[in-house]
Design a protein around this motif. Structure first.
Motif, mmCIF file in Angstrom:
data_model
loop_
_atom_site.group_PDB
_atom_site.id
_atom_site.type_symbol
_atom_site.label_atom_id
_atom_site.label_comp_id
_atom_site.label_asym_id
_atom_site.label_seq_id
_atom_site.Cartn_x
_atom_site.Cartn_y
_atom_site.Cartn_z
ATOM 1 N N VAL A 1 58.069 -24.284 -89.978
ATOM 2 C CA VAL A 1 56.615 -24.313 -89.769
ATOM 3 C C VAL A 1 55.944 -24.958 -90.984
ATOM 4 O O VAL A 1 55.089 -25.850 -90.857
ATOM 5 N N LEU A 2 56.350 -24.543 -92.159
ATOM 6 C CA LEU A 2 55.744 -25.095 -93.379
ATOM 7 C C LEU A 2 56.004 -26.589 -93.510
ATOM 8 O O LEU A 2 55.113 -27.362 -93.880
ATOM 9 N N ARG B 1 53.683 -28.374 -91.218
ATOM 10 C CA ARG B 1 52.290 -28.317 -91.708
ATOM 11 C C ARG B 1 52.042 -29.305 -92.849
ATOM 12 O O ARG B 1 50.974 -29.884 -92.947
ATOM 13 N N LYS B 2 53.061 -29.476 -93.673
ATOM 14 C CA LYS B 2 52.897 -30.389 -94.804
ATOM 15 C C LYS B 2 52.707 -31.838 -94.333
ATOM 16 O O LYS B 2 52.085 -32.645 -95.017
ATOM 17 N N THR C 1 40.802 -21.558 -89.131
ATOM 18 C CA THR C 1 41.976 -22.186 -89.748
ATOM 19 C C THR C 1 43.242 -21.718 -89.035
ATOM 20 O O THR C 1 44.273 -22.397 -89.066
ATOM 21 N N ALA D 1 46.133 -24.313 -87.907
ATOM 22 C CA ALA D 1 47.511 -24.169 -88.403
ATOM 23 C C ALA D 1 48.506 -23.880 -87.285
ATOM 24 O O ALA D 1 49.713 -24.045 -87.458
ATOM 25 N N ALA E 1 51.887 -26.152 -85.454
ATOM 26 C CA ALA E 1 53.226 -26.221 -86.068
ATOM 27 C C ALA E 1 54.143 -25.128 -85.506
ATOM 28 O O ALA E 1 55.365 -25.311 -85.419
#
Ligand code: TYM
Length: 407
Positions: free
Chosen positions: A185-186, A189-190, A209, A213, A216
């Motif tokens: 997920v991170l 998101r990046k 937000t 977010a 992802a």
């Protein structure tokens, strides 16, 4: 975003009426949903006769009625999945449900029926994501309630007949504690900017937000190493996603990001929408009980809903109908039969009889009532036999039984 059409999800049909298809809004233009325009705009491919033939060759079965009747009408990279499969490489299926209501409706069943068929013919593992987090963020729903609905809806999904040895169902609220899930997920998101999320999903500065977010989270089950219990650390197992075309924006984003993370792009197969009772132009929606037939409806409710609310393509009076016949493109009962009556010859006969005026709307509705009552009663019986223990089994992360020879 390179390579895929992602600029906007709103378009003008020929009649200059705005058509809008996003994961949260399906609004038809004046003449209904223009699926050809969606293919063009989303940048997917039509499932053409050559691809159907190829599916038939690989599966050694005649294509499912959803394919024969162009209900699953669009795809991304389906040939690649078939090539790989024939070459002995494995793939897995991924689909999902946003648990926003106690009862699922017939439209929600479409991707699950097709996914079950694909699991049977290809003998492959399947992961099913329950996005309780998404529904908490988008609806007026407490977190505990969204979580409870994920487990309730899982029972309806299990009742579709999935093989427990090959199927993992997970609630995002449970599975987010899996380190590999959050890591992926991170990583997604990046790579994705706020501008991209705004343009792909139509979100704005005033959206929470949480919503910005979220995409992802729906993206990462497309990557096999999100599921170490099933695939270990392998990131090279192909993913095929069956869904209605409203979910495509999530996967356009995923396909754009995947190569940058060293992952494979997921393949997709898209369906049209099962229409609401009021007309063949929109999609069945859980928020309007009179537009929908629910899997929890009684036989009596099904009968009343169809008799009272199913939009008819018949003529104003008997004389006119006998003379000119009915319009099967407009008739919701006929449209429903294209989804659920498997017998091609019987369907063709009904079409001919209705269009010639030999068959009346009441008679057509009677055929549909019987088909749907049988379908829903059988579903309810299977659902009753789904125990809490079975739900626990399906929802426990574990190795799945998939063809070792293909690894
Ligand atoms: P949800 O719960 O809105 O819908 C579940 C699935 O049903 C499809 N669908 C329909 N298909 C035909 N006719 C209709 N009228 C109709 N209404 C809904 C949806 O396209 C979907 O396939 N965010 C998702 C859950 C999800 C998901 C996924 C779906 C998570 N990961 C991967 C597909 C693939 C959602 O809220 O679906």
């Amino acid at each position: 975003m390179a390579g895929e059409t992602t600029d906007s999800t709103t378009l003008q049909t020929e009649a200059e009426v705005e058509q809008e298809v996003t994961p949260w809004t399906v609004q038809a233009g004046k003449r209904g949903i223009d699926y050809n325009r969606l293919i063009e705009q989303f940048g997917s491919q039509r499932i053409d006769p050559a691809l159907l033939k190829r599916i038939e060759q690989v599966t050694k079965q005649s294509p499912h009625r959803f394919l024969r009747r162009e209900i699953f009408f669009s795809h991304r990279d389906m040939q690649l999945v078939l090539d790989n499969y024939e070459g002995g490489k494995p793939f897995y299926l991924y689909t999902g449900r946003g648990p926003s209501s106690e009862a699922m409706h017939l439209g929600h069943l479409i991707p699950f029926i097709f996914t079950k068929h694909l699991q049977d013919v290809f003998d492959v593992p399947l992961v099913i994501q329950m996005t309780d987090d998404e529904k908490f963020l988008w609806k007026d729903l407490a977190l505990d309630e969204a979580y409870r609905l994920a487990y309730e809806n899982a029972k309806d999904i299990i009742a579709c007949g999935f093989d427990v040895k090959k199927t993992f169902i997970f609630s995002d609220l449970d599975f987010m504690s899996e380190p590999q899930f959050y890591r992926n997920v991170l990583k997604v998101r990046k790579c994705v900017t706020f501008n991209q999320v705004k343009s792909i999903f139509g979100l704005t500065e005033s959206d929470s937000t949480g919503k910005i977010a979220f995409p992802a989270v729906q993206a990462v089950p497309s990557f096999s190493n999100t599921f170490p219990q099933i695939f270990g650390d392998r990131a090279d197992i192909f993913c095929l996603i069956p869904c209605a075309i409203d979910q495509d924006p999530y996967f356009r984003m995923t396909r754009d990001v995947a190569p940058r993370l060293g992952y494979l792009k997921p393949a997709l197969v898209h369906s049209t929408f099962f229409p609401g009772l009021q007309g063949p132009k929109g999609k069945m929606s859980a928020s309007d009980p009179n537009s929908s037939i629910f899997l929890s409806d009684t036989s009596e409710q099904i009968k009343t809903k169809i008799q009272k609310h199913a939009f008819s393509g018949g003529r104003d009076n008997l004389e006119e109908h006998r003379k000119h016949g009915g319009d099967t493109d407009l008739d919701v009962s006929y449209q429903y039969l294209t989804f659920f009556l498997d017998d091609d010859a019987k369907l063709a006969q009904i079409k001919e009889d209705y269009e010639s005026g030999r068959m009346l709307t009441g008679e057509l509705k009677q055929v549909l009532i019987q088909v749907l009552q049988e379908l829903v009663v059988q579903h309810q019986e299977r659902r009753k036999s789904v125990t809490d223990e079975m739900v626990r089994q399906f929802m426990t992360p574990r190795p799945l039984n998939f063809d070792a020879a293909r690894k």
